[in-house]
Write a protein that holds these residues in place. Sequence first.
Motif, PDB file in Angstrom:
ATOM      1  N   THR A   9      60.346  37.698  51.812  1.00 51.58           N
ATOM      2  CA  THR A   9      60.732  38.737  50.869  1.00 51.58           C
ATOM      3  C   THR A   9      60.555  38.209  49.466  1.00 51.58           C
ATOM      4  OG1 THR A   9      63.031  38.002  50.979  1.00 51.58           O
ATOM      5  CG2 THR A   9      62.398  39.821  52.423  1.00 51.58           C
ATOM      6  N   ALA A  10      59.757  38.913  48.695  1.00 47.43           N
ATOM      7  CA  ALA A  10      59.596  38.522  47.294  1.00 47.43           C
ATOM      8  C   ALA A  10      60.816  38.979  46.519  1.00 47.43           C
ATOM      9  CB  ALA A  10      58.335  39.174  46.725  1.00 47.43           C
ATOM     10  N   THR A  11      61.065  38.326  45.395  1.00 50.42           N
ATOM     11  CA  THR A  11      62.152  38.775  44.551  1.00 50.42           C
ATOM     12  C   THR A  11      61.827  40.155  44.035  1.00 50.42           C
ATOM     13  OG1 THR A  11      61.087  37.667  42.686  1.00 50.42           O
ATOM     14  CG2 THR A  11      62.761  36.430  43.871  1.00 50.42           C
ATOM     15  N   SER A  12      62.879  40.879  43.650  1.00 51.59           N
ATOM     16  CA  SER A  12      62.697  42.268  43.256  1.00 51.59           C
ATOM     17  C   SER A  12      61.823  42.361  42.026  1.00 51.59           C
ATOM     18  CB  SER A  12      64.063  42.911  42.979  1.00 51.59           C
ATOM     19  OG  SER A  12      64.727  42.220  41.946  1.00 51.59           O
ATOM     20  N   GLY A  13      61.108  43.489  41.916  1.00 55.78           N
ATOM     21  CA  GLY A  13      60.260  43.723  40.765  1.00 55.78           C
ATOM     22  C   GLY A  13      58.799  43.571  41.098  1.00 55.78           C
ATOM     23  N   THR A  14      57.971  43.999  40.162  1.00 56.28           N
ATOM     24  CA  THR A  14      56.523  43.943  40.330  1.00 56.28           C
ATOM     25  C   THR A  14      55.916  43.155  39.185  1.00 56.28           C
ATOM     26  OG1 THR A  14      56.519  46.092  41.433  1.00 56.28           O
ATOM     27  CG2 THR A  14      54.425  45.322  40.535  1.00 56.28           C
ATOM     28  N   SER A  15      55.130  42.153  39.526  1.00 60.38           N
ATOM     29  CA  SER A  15      54.460  41.369  38.499  1.00 60.38           C
ATOM     30  C   SER A  15      53.201  42.064  37.999  1.00 60.38           C
ATOM     31  CB  SER A  15      54.087  39.983  39.043  1.00 60.38           C
ATOM     32  OG  SER A  15      55.232  39.224  39.312  1.00 60.38           O
ATOM     33  N   LEU A  16      52.464  42.680  38.923  1.00 60.17           N
ATOM     34  CA  LEU A  16      51.174  43.273  38.584  1.00 60.17           C
ATOM     35  C   LEU A  16      51.027  44.606  39.284  1.00 60.17           C
ATOM     36  CD1 LEU A  16      48.272  42.896  37.300  1.00 60.17           C
ATOM     37  CD2 LEU A  16      47.611  41.907  39.511  1.00 60.17           C
ATOM     38  N   LYS A  17      50.595  45.615  38.535  1.00 63.30           N
ATOM     39  CA  LYS A  17      50.332  46.932  39.112  1.00 63.30           C
ATOM     40  C   LYS A  17      49.045  47.463  38.502  1.00 63.30           C
ATOM     41  CE  LYS A  17      52.607  51.260  40.389  1.00 63.30           C
ATOM     42  NZ  LYS A  17      51.471  52.160  40.143  1.00 63.30           N
ATOM     43  N   ILE A  18      48.085  47.765  39.356  1.00 66.21           N
ATOM     44  CA  ILE A  18      46.788  48.264  38.911  1.00 66.21           C
ATOM     45  C   ILE A  18      46.601  49.682  39.435  1.00 66.21           C
ATOM     46  CG2 ILE A  18      44.286  47.940  39.083  1.00 66.21           C
ATOM     47  CD1 ILE A  18      44.792  44.968  39.430  1.00 66.21           C
ATOM     48  N   ASP A  19      46.226  50.596  38.547  1.00 69.52           N
ATOM     49  CA  ASP A  19      45.983  51.990  38.921  1.00 69.52           C
ATOM     50  C   ASP A  19      44.604  52.421  38.439  1.00 69.52           C
ATOM     51  OD1 ASP A  19      48.559  52.679  40.119  1.00 69.52           O
ATOM     52  OD2 ASP A  19      49.371  52.526  38.095  1.00 69.52           O
ATOM     53  N   GLY A  20      43.746  52.776  39.393  1.00 74.17           N
ATOM     54  CA  GLY A  20      42.453  53.363  39.055  1.00 74.17           C
ATOM     55  C   GLY A  20      41.535  52.457  38.265  1.00 74.17           C
ATOM     56  N   LEU A  21      41.552  51.168  38.550  1.00 77.20           N
ATOM     57  CA  LEU A  21      40.693  50.228  37.818  1.00 77.20           C
ATOM     58  C   LEU A  21      39.242  50.375  38.271  1.00 77.20           C
ATOM     59  CD1 LEU A  21      40.238  47.768  35.934  1.00 77.20           C
ATOM     60  CD2 LEU A  21      40.724  46.312  37.921  1.00 77.20           C
ATOM     61  N   SER A  22      38.367  50.594  37.309  1.00 76.99           N
ATOM     62  CA  SER A  22      36.927  50.583  37.555  1.00 76.99           C
ATOM     63  C   SER A  22      36.290  49.624  36.563  1.00 76.99           C
ATOM     64  CB  SER A  22      36.325  51.982  37.391  1.00 76.99           C
ATOM     65  OG  SER A  22      36.836  52.869  38.378  1.00 76.99           O
ATOM     66  N   ALA A  23      35.221  48.966  36.981  1.00 81.58           N
ATOM     67  CA  ALA A  23      34.537  48.014  36.108  1.00 81.58           C
ATOM     68  C   ALA A  23      33.043  48.091  36.368  1.00 81.58           C
ATOM     69  CB  ALA A  23      35.049  46.592  36.351  1.00 81.58           C
ATOM     70  N   LYS A  27      25.306  49.744  33.283  1.00 83.33           N
ATOM     71  CA  LYS A  27      25.498  51.012  33.995  1.00 83.33           C
ATOM     72  C   LYS A  27      25.803  50.818  35.482  1.00 83.33           C
ATOM     73  CE  LYS A  27      22.539  53.683  30.862  1.00 83.33           C
ATOM     74  NZ  LYS A  27      21.347  54.577  30.743  1.00 83.33           N
ATOM     75  N   ARG A  28      25.857  49.579  35.922  1.00 87.32           N
ATOM     76  CA  ARG A  28      26.070  49.317  37.351  1.00 87.32           C
ATOM     77  C   ARG A  28      27.560  49.183  37.649  1.00 87.32           C
ATOM     78  NH1 ARG A  28      26.443  44.747  40.737  1.00 87.32           N
ATOM     79  NH2 ARG A  28      26.178  43.330  38.961  1.00 87.32           N
ATOM     80  N   ALA A  29      28.065  50.054  38.520  1.00 83.09           N
ATOM     81  CA  ALA A  29      29.471  50.006  38.908  1.00 83.09           C
ATOM     82  C   ALA A  29      29.711  48.810  39.819  1.00 83.09           C
ATOM     83  CB  ALA A  29      29.864  51.286  39.623  1.00 83.09           C
ATOM     84  N   VAL A  30      30.775  48.050  39.534  1.00 85.89           N
ATOM     85  CA  VAL A  30      31.138  46.888  40.341  1.00 85.89           C
ATOM     86  C   VAL A  30      32.476  47.129  41.055  1.00 85.89           C
ATOM     87  CG1 VAL A  30      31.604  44.402  40.317  1.00 85.89           C
ATOM     88  CG2 VAL A  30      29.909  45.373  38.760  1.00 85.89           C
ATOM     89  N   LEU A  31      33.416  47.746  40.368  1.00 81.09           N
ATOM     90  CA  LEU A  31      34.696  48.128  40.946  1.00 81.09           C
ATOM     91  C   LEU A  31      34.906  49.619  40.734  1.00 81.09           C
ATOM     92  CD1 LEU A  31      37.003  45.258  39.591  1.00 81.09           C
ATOM     93  CD2 LEU A  31      36.012  45.418  41.884  1.00 81.09           C
ATOM     94  N   THR A  32      35.470  50.280  41.725  1.00 74.95           N
ATOM     95  CA  THR A  32      35.679  51.721  41.630  1.00 74.95           C
ATOM     96  C   THR A  32      37.080  52.086  42.098  1.00 74.95           C
ATOM     97  OG1 THR A  32      33.330  52.121  42.075  1.00 74.95           O
ATOM     98  CG2 THR A  32      34.825  53.988  42.319  1.00 74.95           C
ATOM     99  N   ASP A  33      37.880  52.588  41.165  1.00 79.98           N
ATOM    100  CA  ASP A  33      39.181  53.190  41.477  1.00 79.98           C
ATOM    101  C   ASP A  33      40.069  52.258  42.301  1.00 79.98           C
ATOM    102  OD1 ASP A  33      40.956  55.265  41.117  1.00 79.98           O
ATOM    103  OD2 ASP A  33      40.352  56.323  42.947  1.00 79.98           O
ATOM    104  N   ILE A  34      40.296  51.062  41.801  1.00 77.07           N
ATOM    105  CA  ILE A  34      41.110  50.064  42.499  1.00 77.07           C
ATOM    106  C   ILE A  34      42.593  50.303  42.210  1.00 77.07           C
ATOM    107  CG2 ILE A  34      41.669  47.616  42.686  1.00 77.07           C
ATOM    108  CD1 ILE A  34      38.949  48.261  43.839  1.00 77.07           C
ATOM    109  N   ASP A  35      43.393  50.390  43.263  1.00 77.97           N
ATOM    110  CA  ASP A  35      44.857  50.412  43.168  1.00 77.97           C
ATOM    111  C   ASP A  35      45.374  49.176  43.895  1.00 77.97           C
ATOM    112  OD1 ASP A  35      44.777  52.888  41.882  1.00 77.97           O
ATOM    113  OD2 ASP A  35      45.054  54.005  43.744  1.00 77.97           O
TER     114      ASP A  35
END
Length: 245
Positions: A9-23, A27-35
């Motif tokens: 069990t990790a301690t409470s809370g979130t260190s990192l939260k990613i929503d809809g990351l694209s990179a 013009k070449r897509a490498v990452l698409t809609d990462i959560d």
Amino acid sequence: MKNEIHNDTATSGTSLKIDGLSARYDKRAVLTDIDLSVGAGEIIAVLGHNGAGKTTLLQSIMGIHVERSGRIECFGADISRQPYYRNAASGISFTPADAPVFRPLSVEANLRLGTYATAPADIDERLEGVYATFPKLKERRLQAAGTLSGGEQRMLAVSMAVMNKPRLMLLDEPSIGLAPATADRIMNEIAAMSKVFGTSVLIVDQNVRSALRISSRVYFLRMGRIILEEPAVVSAKREHYWDLF
């Protein structure tokens, strides 16, 4: 395979939260809609073949790769457009897969370079902590980093990140090119450091067995998209997890 080392069990809370990351690169897509999310004190693995976008994911979080969109939140703050040097100062470390150490400098000089945000009075104590974890580094503290073995250079690279007591560690292929026993040792020490310091860890690696053993959850990345998230203990029971890629 047993998930032996990670905290259940990790301690409470979130260190990192990613929503809809694209990179992208031009013009070449490498990452698409990462959560993706990493809990406080949690070790998360991202697995995938070469070219899946794993390194770009870490570089985007760190702020090194700037051709990106979406939201990245770390320790409750929006860092989506924050440059890498501010992210480093806020407690994020990034250990790259290539050239992870300063080869002409001594082992100890490399470790001291990792203390850019550390009070001078704390440096010697942290050095001793690293040397206690990796006695070989203490034995070779005056030796040029470039003369160390591949496994010892990996130990040094991880230790450089730990010297600054990061709140979030981003590790790119820490076991690359290592013998299985050495890779296991590196992973064990990463897990131990996470437990001792409460550090959150996001690790990408092609050593599936070792990565799953120390992680609580795993994301499978294929062609720049997350295709599955599940507990690492579930992934470890799969006979053909490479089929997911």
